[in-house]
Motif scaffolding. Structure first.
Motif, PDB file in Angstrom:
ATOM      1  N   ASN A   1       0.833  -1.194   0.000  1.00  0.00           N
ATOM      2  CA  ASN A   1       0.000   0.000   0.000  1.00  0.00           C
ATOM      3  C   ASN A   1       0.872   1.250   0.000  1.00  0.00           C
ATOM      4  OD1 ASN A   1      -1.586   2.262   1.240  1.00  0.00           O
ATOM      5  ND2 ASN A   1      -3.210   0.719   1.160  1.00  0.00           N
ATOM      6  N   LEU A   2       1.895   1.278   0.838  1.00  0.00           N
ATOM      7  CA  LEU A   2       2.783   2.432   0.913  1.00  0.00           C
ATOM      8  C   LEU A   2       3.505   2.652  -0.413  1.00  0.00           C
ATOM      9  CD1 LEU A   2       4.173   4.740   2.414  1.00  0.00           C
ATOM     10  CD2 LEU A   2       5.828   3.060   3.274  1.00  0.00           C
ATOM     11  N   ALA A   3       4.011   1.577  -1.003  1.00  0.00           N
ATOM     12  CA  ALA A   3       4.706   1.701  -2.288  1.00  0.00           C
ATOM     13  C   ALA A   3       3.757   2.218  -3.363  1.00  0.00           C
ATOM     14  CB  ALA A   3       5.322   0.367  -2.702  1.00  0.00           C
ATOM     15  N   MET A   4       2.523   1.757  -3.360  1.00  0.00           N
ATOM     16  CA  MET A   4       1.559   2.213  -4.356  1.00  0.00           C
ATOM     17  C   MET A   4       1.271   3.699  -4.174  1.00  0.00           C
ATOM     18  SD  MET A   4      -0.157   1.587  -7.049  1.00  0.00           S
ATOM     19  CE  MET A   4      -0.205  -0.176  -7.222  1.00  0.00           C
ATOM     20  N   ARG A   5       1.157   4.137  -2.944  1.00  0.00           N
ATOM     21  CA  ARG A   5       0.931   5.570  -2.687  1.00  0.00           C
ATOM     22  C   ARG A   5       2.114   6.399  -3.195  1.00  0.00           C
ATOM     23  NH1 ARG A   5      -3.306   6.609   0.953  1.00  0.00           N
ATOM     24  NH2 ARG A   5      -4.161   4.695   1.836  1.00  0.00           N
ATOM     25  N   MET A   6       3.323   5.917  -2.942  1.00  0.00           N
ATOM     26  CA  MET A   6       4.519   6.618  -3.416  1.00  0.00           C
ATOM     27  C   MET A   6       4.559   6.646  -4.950  1.00  0.00           C
ATOM     28  SD  MET A   6       7.222   4.977  -0.674  1.00  0.00           S
ATOM     29  CE  MET A   6       8.696   5.614  -1.474  1.00  0.00           C
TER      30      MET A   6
ATOM     31  N   LEU B   1       6.861   0.882 -15.499  1.00  0.00           N
ATOM     32  CA  LEU B   1       6.479   0.776 -14.083  1.00  0.00           C
ATOM     33  C   LEU B   1       7.717   0.700 -13.200  1.00  0.00           C
ATOM     34  CD1 LEU B   1       4.370   0.443 -11.852  1.00  0.00           C
ATOM     35  CD2 LEU B   1       4.391  -2.022 -12.340  1.00  0.00           C
ATOM     36  N   GLY B   2       8.692  -0.092 -13.595  1.00  0.00           N
ATOM     37  CA  GLY B   2       9.939  -0.190 -12.838  1.00  0.00           C
ATOM     38  C   GLY B   2      10.660   1.140 -12.760  1.00  0.00           C
ATOM     39  N   LYS B   3      10.633   1.900 -13.847  1.00  0.00           N
ATOM     40  CA  LYS B   3      11.276   3.217 -13.885  1.00  0.00           C
ATOM     41  C   LYS B   3      10.569   4.191 -12.935  1.00  0.00           C
ATOM     42  CE  LYS B   3      13.490   6.836 -15.738  1.00  0.00           C
ATOM     43  NZ  LYS B   3      14.320   7.460 -14.732  1.00  0.00           N
ATOM     44  N   VAL B   4       9.239   4.227 -12.984  1.00  0.00           N
ATOM     45  CA  VAL B   4       8.487   5.128 -12.102  1.00  0.00           C
ATOM     46  C   VAL B   4       8.727   4.745 -10.643  1.00  0.00           C
ATOM     47  CG1 VAL B   4       6.209   6.046 -11.468  1.00  0.00           C
ATOM     48  CG2 VAL B   4       6.706   5.509 -13.858  1.00  0.00           C
ATOM     49  N   MET B   5       8.732   3.459 -10.364  1.00  0.00           N
ATOM     50  CA  MET B   5       8.972   3.009  -8.991  1.00  0.00           C
ATOM     51  C   MET B   5      10.364   3.408  -8.528  1.00  0.00           C
ATOM     52  SD  MET B   5       6.986  -0.644  -9.000  1.00  0.00           S
ATOM     53  CE  MET B   5       6.672  -0.813  -7.244  1.00  0.00           C
ATOM     54  N   SER B   6      11.352   3.221  -9.385  1.00  0.00           N
ATOM     55  CA  SER B   6      12.715   3.613  -9.043  1.00  0.00           C
ATOM     56  C   SER B   6      12.799   5.114  -8.786  1.00  0.00           C
ATOM     57  CB  SER B   6      13.660   3.216 -10.182  1.00  0.00           C
ATOM     58  OG  SER B   6      14.965   3.672  -9.932  1.00  0.00           O
ATOM     59  N   ASP B   7      12.158   5.896  -9.662  1.00  0.00           N
ATOM     60  CA  ASP B   7      12.150   7.348  -9.492  1.00  0.00           C
ATOM     61  C   ASP B   7      11.459   7.758  -8.190  1.00  0.00           C
ATOM     62  OD1 ASP B   7      13.414   7.477 -11.938  1.00  0.00           O
ATOM     63  OD2 ASP B   7      11.677   8.292 -13.023  1.00  0.00           O
ATOM     64  N   ALA B   8      10.504   6.954  -7.746  1.00  0.00           N
ATOM     65  CA  ALA B   8       9.782   7.248  -6.502  1.00  0.00           C
ATOM     66  C   ALA B   8      10.542   6.761  -5.271  1.00  0.00           C
ATOM     67  CB  ALA B   8       8.392   6.614  -6.549  1.00  0.00           C
ATOM     68  N   GLY B   9      11.694   6.117  -5.489  1.00  0.00           N
ATOM     69  CA  GLY B   9      12.487   5.614  -4.361  1.00  0.00           C
ATOM     70  C   GLY B   9      12.051   4.255  -3.866  1.00  0.00           C
ATOM     71  N   ILE B  10      11.335   3.541  -4.689  1.00  0.00           N
ATOM     72  CA  ILE B  10      10.842   2.208  -4.328  1.00  0.00           C
ATOM     73  C   ILE B  10      11.798   1.181  -4.913  1.00  0.00           C
ATOM     74  CG2 ILE B  10       8.944   0.562  -4.551  1.00  0.00           C
ATOM     75  CD1 ILE B  10       7.174   3.102  -5.134  1.00  0.00           C
ATOM     76  N   SER B  11      12.375   0.363  -4.060  1.00  0.00           N
ATOM     77  CA  SER B  11      13.287  -0.691  -4.511  1.00  0.00           C
ATOM     78  C   SER B  11      12.490  -1.944  -4.845  1.00  0.00           C
ATOM     79  CB  SER B  11      14.303  -1.022  -3.417  1.00  0.00           C
ATOM     80  OG  SER B  11      15.104   0.098  -3.147  1.00  0.00           O
ATOM     81  N   LEU B  12      12.804  -2.532  -5.974  1.00  0.00           N
ATOM     82  CA  LEU B  12      12.182  -3.798  -6.354  1.00  0.00           C
ATOM     83  C   LEU B  12      13.103  -4.937  -5.958  1.00  0.00           C
ATOM     84  CD1 LEU B  12      10.922  -2.870  -9.938  1.00  0.00           C
ATOM     85  CD2 LEU B  12       9.575  -3.058  -7.863  1.00  0.00           C
ATOM     86  N   SER B  13      12.519  -6.048  -5.627  1.00  0.00           N
ATOM     87  CA  SER B  13      13.324  -7.229  -5.328  1.00  0.00           C
ATOM     88  C   SER B  13      12.789  -8.401  -6.128  1.00  0.00           C
ATOM     89  CB  SER B  13      13.307  -7.540  -3.828  1.00  0.00           C
ATOM     90  OG  SER B  13      11.992  -7.750  -3.381  1.00  0.00           O
ATOM     91  N   LYS B  14      13.677  -9.322  -6.417  1.00  0.00           N
ATOM     92  CA  LYS B  14      13.290 -10.503  -7.192  1.00  0.00           C
ATOM     93  C   LYS B  14      12.402 -11.392  -6.341  1.00  0.00           C
ATOM     94  CE  LYS B  14      17.398 -10.394 -10.000  1.00  0.00           C
ATOM     95  NZ  LYS B  14      18.606 -11.080 -10.423  1.00  0.00           N
ATOM     96  N   ALA B  15      11.411 -11.975  -6.974  1.00  0.00           N
ATOM     97  CA  ALA B  15      10.492 -12.866  -6.267  1.00  0.00           C
ATOM     98  C   ALA B  15      10.535 -14.272  -6.857  1.00  0.00           C
ATOM     99  CB  ALA B  15       9.067 -12.305  -6.325  1.00  0.00           C
ATOM    100  N   TRP B  16      11.590 -14.565  -7.622  1.00  0.00           N
ATOM    101  CA  TRP B  16      11.737 -15.911  -8.180  1.00  0.00           C
ATOM    102  C   TRP B  16      12.002 -16.891  -7.067  1.00  0.00           C
ATOM    103  CZ3 TRP B  16      15.580 -19.555  -7.846  1.00  0.00           C
ATOM    104  CH2 TRP B  16      15.482 -20.621  -8.723  1.00  0.00           C
TER     105      TRP B  16
END
Length: 125
Positions: free
Chosen positions: A17-22, A48-63
C-alpha cells in the motif's frame, strides 16, 4: 532494462500500500514524462519499474514464487542466488498458463500428494 529494474508483470507483481501511494504520487507529479515514456517504450512493466525507481521504491526478485514460465518448462535442478533449490519453493503464479494447464497442474499435485500420503501410511505400518 537499461538502468531500470524490470518490474516484470508477466507472472504478476506485488506492491505494498505504501509503495503504491509513493508510485501514484510520483506519477501524478510527472504525468507527461511517464505518459511519453509509455508511448515510446514497448514494455509497460519496464516503465512501471522506472516510475517506482524514481519514486524511491526498490524492487526485489520474487523468483520462483512469481514464476515467469510454465511448470513444464522449468529446470527444477536450478537454485536461487542464495543456493536454495527451486524445488523447495512454492509458486504463487506462473506466466502463460491456460485454464487447461492450471487444471492439469492441480490434478497432478493432488494425485502426487495422495500417492505420497499412501506411501507414507504403508511405510509407517
Amino acid at each position: 532494462m537499461g538502468d531500470s529494474v524490470f518490474a516484470y508483470g508477466g507472472a504478476g507483481i506485488i506492491v505494498s500500500n505504501l509503495a503504491m501511494r509513493m508510485l501514484v504520487k510520483r506519477y501524478t507529479s510527472n504525468e507527461k514524462l511517464y505518459n511519453d515514456l509509455t508511448i515510446s517504450q514497448w514494455a509497460g512493466d519496464a516503465v512501471l519499474g522506472k516510475v517506482m525507481s524514481d519514486a524511491g521504491i526498490s524492487l526485489s526478485k520474487a523468483w520462483p514464487t512469481l514464476e515467469g514460465d510454465m511448470p513444464a518448462t522449468l529446470d527444477f535442478q536450478s537454485t536461487s542466488s542464495t543456493g536454495h533449490s527451486f524445488w523447495c519453493y512454492y509458486a504463487t503464479t506462473y506466466h502463460h498458463m491456460s485454464s487447461y494447464g492450471i487444471t492439469s497442474y492441480y490434478e497432478f499435485e493432488r494425485s502426487w500428494k495422495l500417492t505420497v500420503s499412501l506411501i507414507l501410511s504403508f511405510i509407517s505400518m
